[in-house]
Design an enzyme around this catalytic site. Sequence first.
Site, mmCIF file in Angstrom:
data_model
loop_
_atom_site.group_PDB
_atom_site.id
_atom_site.type_symbol
_atom_site.label_atom_id
_atom_site.label_comp_id
_atom_site.label_asym_id
_atom_site.label_seq_id
_atom_site.Cartn_x
_atom_site.Cartn_y
_atom_site.Cartn_z
ATOM 1 N N GLY A 246 0.575 -5.036 0.699
ATOM 2 C CA GLY A 246 -0.613 -5.120 -0.160
ATOM 3 C C GLY A 246 -0.331 -5.796 -1.495
ATOM 4 O O GLY A 246 -1.258 -6.318 -2.135
ATOM 5 N N GLU B 152 -0.607 -9.396 -0.733
ATOM 6 C CA GLU B 152 -2.041 -9.634 -0.506
ATOM 7 C C GLU B 152 -2.816 -9.653 -1.822
ATOM 8 O O GLU B 152 -3.720 -10.463 -2.011
ATOM 9 C CB GLU B 152 -2.612 -8.550 0.420
ATOM 10 C CG GLU B 152 -2.077 -8.649 1.842
ATOM 11 C CD GLU B 152 -2.569 -7.510 2.725
ATOM 12 O OE1 GLU B 152 -2.188 -6.351 2.461
ATOM 13 O OE2 GLU B 152 -3.340 -7.767 3.663
ATOM 14 N N ALA C 20 0.870 -1.181 0.000
ATOM 15 C CA ALA C 20 0.000 0.000 0.000
ATOM 16 C C ALA C 20 0.903 1.225 0.000
ATOM 17 O O ALA C 20 2.057 1.164 0.444
ATOM 18 C CB ALA C 20 -0.872 -0.014 1.242
ATOM 19 N N GLU D 39 4.280 -5.131 7.305
ATOM 20 C CA GLU D 39 3.442 -4.125 7.972
ATOM 21 C C GLU D 39 3.796 -3.862 9.428
ATOM 22 O O GLU D 39 3.758 -2.717 9.878
ATOM 23 C CB GLU D 39 1.950 -4.512 7.874
ATOM 24 C CG GLU D 39 1.335 -4.314 6.507
ATOM 25 C CD GLU D 39 1.507 -5.512 5.586
ATOM 26 O OE1 GLU D 39 2.293 -6.435 5.928
ATOM 27 O OE2 GLU D 39 0.859 -5.531 4.539
HETATM 28 N N1 COA Z 1 4.599 3.206 -0.586
HETATM 29 C C1 COA Z 1 4.971 4.373 -1.121
HETATM 30 N N2 COA Z 1 6.106 4.526 -1.832
HETATM 31 C C2 COA Z 1 6.873 3.430 -2.000
HETATM 32 C C3 COA Z 1 6.540 2.171 -1.462
HETATM 33 C C4 COA Z 1 5.337 2.094 -0.728
HETATM 34 N N3 COA Z 1 4.911 0.940 -0.213
HETATM 35 N N4 COA Z 1 7.509 1.292 -1.784
HETATM 36 C C5 COA Z 1 8.424 1.972 -2.500
HETATM 37 N N5 COA Z 1 8.044 3.264 -2.645
HETATM 38 C C6 COA Z 1 8.739 4.338 -3.347
HETATM 39 C C7 COA Z 1 9.932 4.853 -2.550
HETATM 40 O O1 COA Z 1 9.506 5.770 -1.576
HETATM 41 C C8 COA Z 1 10.739 5.459 -3.636
HETATM 42 O O2 COA Z 1 10.179 6.698 -4.002
HETATM 43 P P1 COA Z 1 11.121 8.016 -4.160
HETATM 44 O O3 COA Z 1 12.031 7.656 -5.318
HETATM 45 O O4 COA Z 1 10.143 9.099 -4.495
HETATM 46 O O5 COA Z 1 11.842 8.165 -2.867
HETATM 47 C C9 COA Z 1 10.515 4.518 -4.817
HETATM 48 O O6 COA Z 1 9.308 3.831 -4.542
HETATM 49 C C10 COA Z 1 11.618 3.508 -4.991
HETATM 50 O O7 COA Z 1 11.754 2.800 -3.783
HETATM 51 P P2 COA Z 1 13.164 2.635 -3.014
HETATM 52 O O8 COA Z 1 12.871 2.379 -1.558
HETATM 53 O O9 COA Z 1 14.066 3.766 -3.338
HETATM 54 O O10 COA Z 1 13.719 1.298 -3.713
HETATM 55 P P3 COA Z 1 14.758 0.258 -3.105
HETATM 56 O O11 COA Z 1 15.135 -0.648 -4.220
HETATM 57 O O12 COA Z 1 15.807 0.935 -2.334
HETATM 58 O O13 COA Z 1 13.879 -0.588 -2.021
HETATM 59 C C11 COA Z 1 11.934 -1.808 -1.260
HETATM 60 C C12 COA Z 1 12.823 -1.395 -2.459
HETATM 61 C C13 COA Z 1 10.716 -2.509 -1.819
HETATM 62 C C14 COA Z 1 12.703 -2.761 -0.351
HETATM 63 C C15 COA Z 1 11.529 -0.551 -0.452
HETATM 64 O O14 COA Z 1 10.995 0.408 -1.365
HETATM 65 C C16 COA Z 1 10.485 -0.781 0.606
HETATM 66 O O15 COA Z 1 10.806 -1.328 1.668
HETATM 67 N N6 COA Z 1 9.229 -0.384 0.337
HETATM 68 C C17 COA Z 1 8.166 -0.450 1.320
HETATM 69 C C18 COA Z 1 7.653 -1.853 1.448
HETATM 70 C C19 COA Z 1 6.551 -1.926 2.499
HETATM 71 O O16 COA Z 1 6.776 -1.697 3.676
HETATM 72 N N7 COA Z 1 5.342 -2.267 2.045
HETATM 73 C C20 COA Z 1 4.209 -2.422 2.922
HETATM 74 C C21 COA Z 1 3.463 -1.170 3.059
HETATM 75 S S1 COA Z 1 2.128 -1.384 4.189
#
Ligand code: COA
Length: 258
Positions: free
Chosen positions: A111, A114, A66, A134
Amino acid sequence: MNFQNLLFSVEQGLATITINRPDKLNALNALTVQEIGKAVAAANADSSVKVIIITGAGEKSFVAGADISEFEGLSEQQAMTLAANGQEVFKSIEDSPKPVIAAVNGFALGGGCELAMACHLRIASDNSRFGQPEVKLGLIPAYGGTQRMTRLIGRTKSLELMITTDMINAQQALELGLLNYVVAQAELMNKCKEIAAKIMAQAPLAVAGVIACVNDYANGKDGFQSEVRVFGYCFTTEDNKEGVAAFKEKRAPAFKGK
Ligand code: COA
């Protein structure tokens, strides 16, 4: 059909819904969730569509969860509404009479995992990663994840994954029973189309009947009773007559979904 955050196409009986926010790793903001619901409904309303594929744009992420940027400052009531809306859309995927295949092309987190679990089949590229992070945000999976993951892989591993937030790779997800197949990324859509083609050769109402009965099992209803009812219904369909006739005449059936 035009969407802001999705690409939607229908070709040779296959509707493909591509979540298209690659710069945000296809994170699901409220609009995207709403659009997925509309796209699935549109695919179900289109009689030319037999199978639906959901995937993410790019080669890095299916859906990274999400959209966390929409979480700030939500009240308890707003958070409950967000979860209920997400659950409603994901349930419409699970209940879709047309099979929905998740083509998981990278991160399937929160999500995203999910969403994949709400689909009927999951085919993943070998670079995919799965997880429910989460609790790291002080939240729980609430688009059905605590329920669907437990049903799919059992309490033991689903509890571990959800309370440790450990990410697993595609091979581990396959071994846990979360996935149907793992393939090289370049092969992902071909594999999905190959499976879709096998489904498209079957009687659509019978396929829908299987989905309904299996869902009844998953939802704690009396699926045995459902089987009796759906089996009876099948005998009222033209496709049942066609299937039996084709078998006797040693030819391929031509189903009409009637
Ligand atoms: N919501 C909003 N933005 C998200 C996102 C999310 N769930 N997951 C990634 N993004 C965005 C990042 O903020 C970033 O945006 P920016 O360039 O404007 O800063 C962009 O997507 C790229 O992500 P980034 O974190 O730079 O990539 P990465 O390769 O370093 O890491 C992940 C990849 C997936 C490990 C990391 O993005 C992450 O942990 N995301 C969240 C996962 C999460 O907790 N999901 C559950 C949400 S309830």
